[in-house]
Enzyme design. Structure first.
Site, PDB file in Angstrom:
ATOM      1  N   GLU A 281       0.793  -1.236   0.000  1.00 36.09           N
ATOM      2  CA  GLU A 281       0.000   0.000   0.000  1.00 36.09           C
ATOM      3  C   GLU A 281       0.823   1.282   0.000  1.00 36.09           C
ATOM      4  O   GLU A 281       0.408   2.295   0.560  1.00 36.09           O
ATOM      5  CB  GLU A 281      -0.959   0.023   1.190  1.00 36.09           C
ATOM      6  CG  GLU A 281      -2.037  -1.040   1.110  1.00 36.09           C
ATOM      7  CD  GLU A 281      -3.158  -0.804   2.116  1.00 36.09           C
ATOM      8  OE1 GLU A 281      -2.880  -0.199   3.158  1.00 36.09           O
ATOM      9  OE2 GLU A 281      -4.277  -1.248   1.849  1.00 36.09           O
TER      10      GLU A 281
ATOM     11  N   GLU B  39      -6.689  -7.821  -0.700  1.00 34.32           N
ATOM     12  CA  GLU B  39      -7.334  -7.688   0.612  1.00 34.32           C
ATOM     13  C   GLU B  39      -8.762  -7.186   0.412  1.00 34.32           C
ATOM     14  O   GLU B  39      -9.034  -6.441  -0.526  1.00 34.32           O
ATOM     15  CB  GLU B  39      -6.609  -6.664   1.513  1.00 34.32           C
ATOM     16  CG  GLU B  39      -5.288  -7.119   2.059  1.00 34.32           C
ATOM     17  CD  GLU B  39      -4.630  -6.056   2.946  1.00 34.32           C
ATOM     18  OE1 GLU B  39      -5.331  -5.330   3.677  1.00 34.32           O
ATOM     19  OE2 GLU B  39      -3.396  -5.956   2.884  1.00 34.32           O
TER      20      GLU B  39
HETATM   21  C1  GAL Z   1      -4.846  -2.748   4.838  1.00 39.65           C
HETATM   22  C2  GAL Z   1      -3.449  -3.208   5.227  1.00 39.65           C
HETATM   23  C3  GAL Z   1      -3.470  -4.353   6.205  1.00 39.65           C
HETATM   24  C4  GAL Z   1      -4.474  -4.110   7.281  1.00 39.65           C
HETATM   25  C5  GAL Z   1      -5.800  -3.908   6.655  1.00 39.65           C
HETATM   26  C6  GAL Z   1      -6.916  -3.761   7.631  1.00 39.65           C
HETATM   27  O1  GAL Z   1      -4.833  -1.450   4.402  1.00 39.65           O
HETATM   28  O2  GAL Z   1      -2.742  -3.576   4.095  1.00 39.65           O
HETATM   29  O3  GAL Z   1      -2.207  -4.556   6.744  1.00 39.65           O
HETATM   30  O4  GAL Z   1      -4.099  -3.002   8.005  1.00 39.65           O
HETATM   31  O5  GAL Z   1      -5.749  -2.738   5.868  1.00 39.65           O
HETATM   32  O6  GAL Z   1      -8.118  -3.781   6.959  1.00 39.65           O
END
Ligand code: GAL
Length: 830
Positions: free
Chosen positions: A406, A478
């Protein structure tokens, strides 16, 4: 011959480092004696400050070497030390390694004292102020500290196999539309490419390579030429040897039949074998195309979760068995086909298990959102090189993540990371995880954290909305996570919405043909910094809790598999748990052919998978929409048509309250009064009789999962009458070998029908006897009706141990004993 001796026992540890620790004669009786894997600080479960593990600590180990080490090449190897380790050997500084997630080693051949004591000292810096990834700004996970993976000596001849990199070219043997589960073992001819580096004096040496199958099923219709070890090549050795070999039929590595081969390189001098090194490899074709991901030619939607490598109390410090257990849970309990090792390379033991189990892996360089200065970037490139060189023989790894998770665009930096990956490994695609759409795409695959689903919006955005280049593959790395944190002890409505969000996103991704797959955030809850989580230093983002106990959301994944029967209901069927006593949607999670529902033993309805509103995913949850069945028509003096209308009105009121009655339902009510001369009380009585929320006999619901005409699983929801404790133990035979072994024990407090009691919060009291210890506290509260503990083997203290568990459950005094056996292996450590 090559020998590995583990150095995990008898370290001395101190929460500060003084230079004298590296010196001979240093003697400080106050030092703690520790074993590796080690954490610099055992933590509480929650509400602790990361400052407690941030320190410069000191480790010291003294060992005796002997003749076996004379005239040999001796390597001192560290699998993982968080985060910056400066290593001293016999008083001399060997160097500093600045990545907490990759292995490093030093050649100590000329420094080792083969006739007496040797001293290793490590100055370990676990402060998050280090100028190395992932540090520099905030990070949403704790980074802990400690020499937390194995330390060993590797002893070889002075001429030795330094490195072997093997990759394979395999034809696309399956049809594109072959279903995920429907893959029989296949045998094909393939290409094997090996780059072998020989160290030392190669003059007069001969090198051989051989192949041998060590796992996987043998298909009936073909022969595996490598069931017995077979020599592929024999040639004079040089420093850089390349082998391009067209194999005879081999058996493919696939998620359903993860066939592994041993690829062994041997060096002979004067016909004497002087070194041999074996790699475990697999033959598979893993390709990202613009339309998706293909494994051996079959289009496979990746269905995975993100995994951190942390555990309660000990952070990163868990031995092989616990790493293996996580891989097993992902594959066998959650029925996934993939995992992302967010946000760093994880234990070789974990990845080895993924190889063995057939679980695909996306692994990435350490980092979280922040990109540092030039020195920091240089370190990131170093980390990447180490990651690829250390992990590139694993067949389970299908892609390298070469961006800091990110982070912002930085073309110069990311051109370099892509370049490194392609140079060190021509066989795999690169990805780089982003938080935004249409960023600069230097990788082979656009990988995005798509958090667009907020409960109301579609489950994911389309590939077209996400990527600037439709000709390259696209994958979701994610989803969910912070969009809907959920505790196992949250209200039922929250837990259900959490589960349904995972389903909605999975279903949406399954419906987009050109999305390669998705990885949910995340496998289990994890300790985090003050800027994240629920204020207690936990991010409750897992589909499991920190002990790897299932929340409802995990059943959405579990039901996609066929290896075990799944039947779960999203509700305890207690209306008082819901605001205004409105039940809302109740979902069945199952992989059965159908589910029969009974109320007070009267058949109500049979539900089928096709009834699910989620049409893209292999299996979606089924809505329980009827509490009445035919009973109303049978018992009351209504015509069949009118009975159905009354049933609709009562079911609607039961599920969503009077406020959601339709105009038709209201008309039905009016007709009940006008035509059937029913009073308001009569209608209420009718509701009580058929929906039956309170008063009278307690209602019981029974659900039977039917597979191939047979009831394979039964679920009963009724008043809690009896409480018991279930303990799920990872293994009861502990292996005391290269270091201590750990077993996990997961607790669930259940009713007489095996349903977890989500609001049970009494503690279990734990005691050990014999050659085991507890990790963590002796009194562990139930959270969401669940908890866990870890059992650790003791060295040289006997071969049995016992865990005694006590729980006071509503006056019922429960006592359980679990016996452990400890098998001790000697001769593999010094
Ligand atoms: C994302 C990140 C993860 C975690 C997640 C929580 O932005 O890559 O490490 O923090 O959010 O939803």
């Amino acid at each position: 011959m090559r020998k590995r001796l583990y150095l995990n026992n008898d370290w001395k540890f101190k929460t500060e480092f003084d230079e004298e620790m590296a010196e001979e004669g240093y003697n400080n009786p106050s030092l703690e004696i520790v074993r590796i894997p080690h954490t610099v600080k055992e933590t509480p479960f929650n509400y602790f400050d990361d400052a407690i593990y941030q320190m410069v600590s000191g480790y010291r180990k003294v060992f005796r070497a002997d003749q076996r080490f004379r005239d040999k090449r001796v390597i001192l190897h560290f699998e993982g030390a968080a985060h910056e380790a400066t290593v001293f050997f016999n008083g001399e500084k060997l160097g500093t390694h600045s990545c907490g997630y990759t292995a490093f080693e030093f050649d100590i051949s000329d420094k080792i004292n083969t006739a007496g004591e040797n001293i290793i000292a490590v100055r370990l810096d676990s402060r998050e102020s280090l100028n190395v990834p992932p540090f520099g700004f905030v990070v949403d996970y704790m980074t802990y500290g400690g020499i937390y993976r194995d330390v060993y000596l590797e002893i070889t001849d002075k001429t030795y196999v330094e490195d072997t990199f093997v990759y394979t070219d395999v034809p696309e043997v399956y049809e594109e539309n072959t279903p995920e589960q429907d893959v029989s073992p296949k045998s094909v001819g393939a290409f094997l490419h090996a780059k072998i580096k020989i160290g030392g004096d190669v003059r007069g040496c001969v090198i051989t390579e051989s192949l041998k199958r060590i796992s996987g099923n043998h298909p009936d219709n073909c022969k595996d030429e490598y069931e017995e070890e077979k020599e592929l090549n024999k040639a004079p050795a040089n420093e850089d040897n390349v082998l391009d070999y067209h194999t005879l039929p081999i058996i493919l590595w696939d998620i359903n039949n993860p066939t592994l081969y041993e690829f062994t390189v041997r060096i002979y001098k004067d016909e004497q074998l002087i070194d041999e090194k074996t790699e475990f490899i697999g033959f598979r074709n893993a390709t990202f195309k613009s339309e998706g991901f293909y494994l051996n030619g079959r289009k496979l939607k990746l269905r995975g979760l993100n995994r951190h490598q942390s555990y309660p109390y000990v952070g990163y410090a868990m031995p092989s068995s616990m790493q293996q257990e996580d891989a097993r849970i992902l594959k066998e309990e959650l029925s996934l086909n993939a995992v992302r090792t967010s946000h760093y390379p994880q234990s070789q033991d974990f990845i080895d298990s993924c190889d063995r189990l057939g679980l695909l892996v996306f692994t990435e360089i350490p980092g979280w959102q922040h990109i540092g200065d030039e020195a920091w970037k240089k370190q990131a490139i170093e980390n990447e090189k180490e990651m690829i060189c250390q992990y590139r023989n694993h067949p389970s790894i299908i892609m390298w993540g070469v961006r800091i998770n990110e982070s912002a665009d930085d073309d110069e930096f990311y051109l370099a990371t892509n370049d490194v990956a392609h140079q060190l490994d021509p066989s795999r695609s690169t990805g780089g995880v982003r938080a935004s759409v249409k960023m600069s795409l230097l990788e082979d695959v656009y990988t995005l954290n798509d958090f667009s689903h907020n409960g109301k919006t579609p489950g994911c955005i389309s590939k077209k909305q996400a990527t600037p280049d439709m000709s390259k593959a696209y994958m979701v790395t994610e989803y969910n996570g912070h969009m809907y944190p959920t505790k196992s002890f949250d209200s039922e409505d929250t837990r259900v919405e959490h589960a349904m969000r995972h389903i909605r996103v999975m279903d949406a991704i399954a419906g987009e043909d050109d999305i390669a797959g998705g990885f949910g955030w995340c496998m289990f809850d994890y300790n985090t910094h003050k800027d994240f989580g629920s204020g207690d230093r936990i991010c409750y983002h897992g589909v499991m809790d920190m002990f790897r106990n299932s929340k409802l959301a995990s059943y959405g994944y579990e039901m996609q598999g066929d290896d075990h029967y799944v039947l779960e209901l999203s509700s305890s069927m207690d209306i008082g748990e819901h605001p205004e006593c409105i039940r809302g949607d109740i979902w069945l999670f199952t992989n059965a052919d159908s589910v029969k529902m009974y109320k007070n033993d009267v058949f109500i309805k049979e539900y089928y998978p096709k009834d699910t509103p989620f049409k893209n995913i292999k299996r979606g949850p089924i809505l329980v929409d009827d509490f009445i069945g035919d009973t109303l028509a049978e018992n009351e003096n209504f015509s069949t048509g009118f009975a159905n209308k009354v049933k609709h009105a009562l079911n609607t009121a039961a599920r969503y309250g009077m406020g959601r009655l339709t105009l038709g339902d209201k008309l039905t009510g009016a007709k009940m009064m006008a035509i059937h001369h029913m009073s308001v009380k009569d209608i209420v009585d009718l509701y009580q009789k058929y929906i039956g929320d309170w008063g009278g006999e307690a209602t019981s619901f029974k659900f039977e999962a039917v597979k191939d005409g047979v009831v394979v699983k039964t679920l009963i929801k009724e008043t809690v009458k009896d409480i018991s404790l279930e303990a799920v133990i990872s293994h009861t035979e502990l292996h005391e070998g290269k270091s201590y072994d750990v077993a996990s024990v997961r607790f669930r407090v259940v009713d007489q029908n095996g349903n977890v009691l989500p609001f049970f919060a009494e503690p279990v009291k734990l005691k050990t006897e014999g050659a085991i210890d507890l990790i963590g506290p002796k009194v562990v509260p139930m959270r969401g009706g669940m908890a866990g503990t870890y059992i650790k083997s003791r060295r040289r203290q006997g071969s049995t141990g016992k865990l005694i568990i006590k729980l006071d459950a509503a006056g019922n005094k429960i006592r359980k004993e679990i016996a452990f056996k400890i098998n001790e292996e000697v001769g593999i450590y010094v």
